[in-house]
Design an enzyme around this catalytic site. Structure first.
Site, PDB file in Angstrom:
ATOM      1  N   GLU A  46       0.833  -1.193   0.000  1.00  0.00           N
ATOM      2  CA  GLU A  46       0.000   0.000   0.000  1.00  0.00           C
ATOM      3  C   GLU A  46       0.883   1.265   0.000  1.00  0.00           C
ATOM      4  O   GLU A  46       1.847   1.362   0.770  1.00  0.00           O
ATOM      5  CB  GLU A  46      -0.867  -0.066   1.255  1.00  0.00           C
ATOM      6  CG  GLU A  46      -1.767   1.092   1.528  1.00  0.00           C
ATOM      7  CD  GLU A  46      -2.528   0.901   2.842  1.00  0.00           C
ATOM      8  OE1 GLU A  46      -3.505   1.633   3.055  1.00  0.00           O
ATOM      9  OE2 GLU A  46      -2.145   0.015   3.655  1.00  0.00           O
ATOM     10  N   LYS A 115      -9.081   2.364  -1.884  1.00  0.00           N
ATOM     11  CA  LYS A 115      -9.315   1.686  -0.611  1.00  0.00           C
ATOM     12  C   LYS A 115     -10.712   2.035  -0.118  1.00  0.00           C
ATOM     13  O   LYS A 115     -11.091   3.207  -0.040  1.00  0.00           O
ATOM     14  CB  LYS A 115      -8.258   2.127   0.405  1.00  0.00           C
ATOM     15  CG  LYS A 115      -8.279   1.390   1.735  1.00  0.00           C
ATOM     16  CD  LYS A 115      -7.065   1.785   2.566  1.00  0.00           C
ATOM     17  CE  LYS A 115      -6.965   1.011   3.867  1.00  0.00           C
ATOM     18  NZ  LYS A 115      -5.736   1.342   4.609  1.00  0.00           N
ATOM     19  N   CYS A 170      -5.447  -3.315   2.423  1.00  0.00           N
ATOM     20  CA  CYS A 170      -5.185  -3.357   3.862  1.00  0.00           C
ATOM     21  C   CYS A 170      -6.430  -3.508   4.734  1.00  0.00           C
ATOM     22  O   CYS A 170      -6.952  -4.593   4.901  1.00  0.00           O
ATOM     23  CB  CYS A 170      -4.379  -2.135   4.272  1.00  0.00           C
ATOM     24  SG  CYS A 170      -3.543  -2.348   5.875  1.00  0.00           S
TER      25      CYS A 170
END
Length: 645
Positions: A46, A115, A170
């Site tokens: 990330e 995300k 994540c």
């Protein structure tokens, strides 16, 4: 990519916080390493083009501009290659900042995946900078080219049918409803995760558990790449923990603080098989998705993953002992219920001094102990005939006595000889009638003793014998409850050994070890110089091979060519390719030809993920044809080096 395998990589470069030019080169260096290794799907952490720990620098226009320039450099490094590459960076869109995964292929940026879940708890404060990613796919202009921007984007590999890749970032993995769930229901068989997960005590174990459980629940491969060295250590430390999992099993992972690459060969065909098998997998979500076609050269994946030569037997000693205890309990409690239901207080077992009957006797003893019944209610019947050797006969008798059961000796030689006279069978002709006549006489004796004692005949045959049809129809094939029906031969041996190891009885232990050393045989042909003349594995093949074939055929639904390929890997140095091919053909021929025996099996407990009961796992017609399976094996050409390919 042959046989459904795709090589994946999770790579953690050493970066410098906010030095986008340095980071782009670090990513390109790892890319070159992954290309050389044959990876087709490559995942980086990330925000790795800037660093995850930039803090308020994410609000600086200069950093965002340089991040896009770095992306262009990395995209250029993918030109002329067919790998699908995921790399993280911050991207501004319509006045909002997003934490995205840019998806690269052959010099182009195919899409950007934002995300979805932005953490703002504990040490995380991403909400200070980043907006939640949009699910609905929108258009984003990158270098004058419109590309998809949104979470609902999947990448469909047209050259490997069944490979569809979805992406999350994540925190998306850690929430109650991860995006990967919808991706999988839409057909994604491989999920990638770009992460920056810092280290705290015990967090690596929990992280591994999350990845394993996600791959198991979604029936997919999962590639997780996390940030490592080079990130700021002002308040936290990142360990570069990379994990590749498949259907609940970790294929590979890196050690903490090494900033390395891990590779994993994901079996896409198996993931699709698991979904076909599991009817409750789920329905497609109603949300719209953007599918992007990706071309990859169809090459043979050089396999790095290993295949256990005994898939039914855990290689770890502690896990194997636990498995043995569980199986003995399943067998014993299955028999317990049957005895309670029928009201029977006695059981009858034909004991030969071999592995299977020994295991059935041990299970019966356990069951009687659980029920608080006198072990004398277990009638251990030994029935010597033409093929019985002194060693097995003595072991059978001593086992019955050591376990404090009731030993019954019934010599069936005269009865079988009389039967042969009745049907005109030459006793010197050692054919199927000669062998099966003995097996059926033994079953008749057991059934009649059971009637006489108001007990149940306990079957001793194991699952491997049932798969091969290595049982006399209405002979040892028949019983009133088959306690070993779900246990493969390779596992029978370990169950008996486990019992010997824990029994704390030196006499019983020595007997069990001698049984383990006795060749597997039905003992239906006369001994030669007092020794066993008929060795099962010389006739039908090694059970370790047949159990391997059985597992990958039934549990994984692999085609014959793929089973052969992984058998060559698993048994390298033990069997050459010609031998493997010979016994694999034997397996298919016998498996298809003997379904009629399995179609009328007595009741018996399932103990593992593979079973052949017609009332449980295997609904197969007795007259199905094996031709298309055998045809594929005929197409295999053996190399001079014993078939290694």
């Amino acid at each position: 990519m042959k046989d459904g395998f795709i090589k994946t990589a999770a790579a953690t470069p050493v970066i410098k916080v906010a030095d986008t030019e340095y980071n782009a080169e670090a990513v390109c260096e790892k890319l070159r390493e992954c290309y050389a290794h044959g990876a087709k799907v490559i995942v980086f952490p990330e925000l790795c083009l800037t660093g995850y720990t930039c803090g308020d620098l994410f609000l600086q226009k200069q950093l965002l501009k340089k991040a896009l320039e770095a992306l262009s450099v990395v995209a250029g490094a993918t030109e002329g290659t067919d790998a699908l590459v995921f790399v993280g960076l911050p991207v501004e869109k319509k006045g909002r900042l997003y934490n995205v995964a840019a998806v690269l292929h052959d010099g182009r940026v195919l899409a950007m995946i934002p995300k979805r879940n932005i953490p703002t708890y504990a040490e995380f404060y991403e909400g200070r900078y980043f907006a939640n990613g949009n699910e609905t796919v929108e258009e984003f202009v990158y270098e004058n080219t419109p590309i998809p921007f949104g979470t609902n984007v999947l990448f469909d590999c047209v050259d490997l049918p069944g490979l569809m890749v979805g992406c999350e970032i994540c925190e998306d993995l850690w929430v109650a409803e991860p995006p990967a769930g919808r991706h999988a229901l839409m057909g994604a068989t491989l999920i990638v995760n770009l992460s920056a997960s810092n280290e705290t005590i015990g967090k690596d174990s929990y992280r591994e558990l999350l990845v394993k459980s996600a791959s198991a629940r979604l029936l997919c491969g999962y590639v997780y790449a996390s940030a490592g060295e080079g990130e700021s250590t002002q308040d936290v430390v990142f360990g570069g923990h990379n994990i590749i999992a498949e259907n609940g099993t970790v294929l590979s992972q890196t050690r903490l603080f090494e900033n390395s690459v891990c590779y994993g060969d994901i079996d896409i065909d198996r993931m699709n098989m698991e979904r076909r098998r599991m009817g409750t997998f789920g329905e497609m979500p109603t949300a719209s998705y953007k599918l992007i076609a990706v071309r990859m050269n169809r090459t043979v994946t050089e396999l790095e993953r290993s295949f256990e030569s005994q898939p039914f037997v855990p290689s770890d000693e502690g896990e194997r002992a636990k498995r043995c205890e569980e199986i003995l309990s399943i067998q014993s409690y299955g028999l317990k219920k049957r005895l309670e239901h029928t009201g029977a207080k006695k059981v009858v077992i034909g004991i030969s001094g071999g592995l299977d009957s020994t295991l059935a006797l041990l299970v019966s003893v356990r069951t009687f102990d659980i029920l608080g019944l006198d072990r004398k209610g277990i009638a251990a019947v030994t029935m010597p005939c033409f093929g019985t050797t002194g060693r097995t006969y003595e072991n059978a008798c001593k086992l019955a006595e050591a376990l404090d059961t009731s030993l019954i000796r019934v010599d069936i030689r005269e009865a079988v000889s009389g039967h042969f006279d009745d049907i005109g069978q030459d006793i010197n002709r050692h054919d199927a009638v000669y062998e099966n006549g003995q097996a059926r006489e033994r079953t008749q004796v057991l059934m009649d003793i059971a009637n006489k004692e108001n007990g149940l005949v306990i079957g001793t045959g194991d699952m491997s014998e049932l798969a091969l049809g290595w049982a006399t129809y209405n002979g040892d094939h028949m019983s009133m409850y088959g306690v070993n029906a779900g246990v493969p031969k390779t596992l029978v041996r370990h169950l008996v050994k486990y019992y010997a190891d824990i029994c704390e009885d030196t006499v019983l232990g020595a007997l069990l070890y001698d049984v383990l050393d006795t060749p597997v045989s039905p003992e239906l042909l006369p001994p030669v110089d007092g020794n066993i003349a008929q060795r099962t594995e010389e006739l039908v093949g090694p059970y370790e091979l047949h159990d391997f074939f059985l597992y990958y055929m039934l549990r994984c639904a692999f085609p014959p060519e793929k089973i052969y390929r992984i058998a060559v890997e698993a048994f390298n140095g033990q069997y050459d390719g010609e031998t493997l091919l010979k016994w694999l053909k034997t397996f298919y021929k016998r498996f298809f030809a003997n379904q009629f025996k399995r179609s009328c099996l007595p009741d018996g407990p399932k103990v593992g993920s593979v079973a052949v009961s017609p009332r449980g796992d295997l609904r197969m017609p007795s007259d199905a044809c094996a031709r298309i399976w055998l045809e594929q094996l005929e197409g295999i050409r053996l190399n001079n080096d014993a078939g290694r390919r």
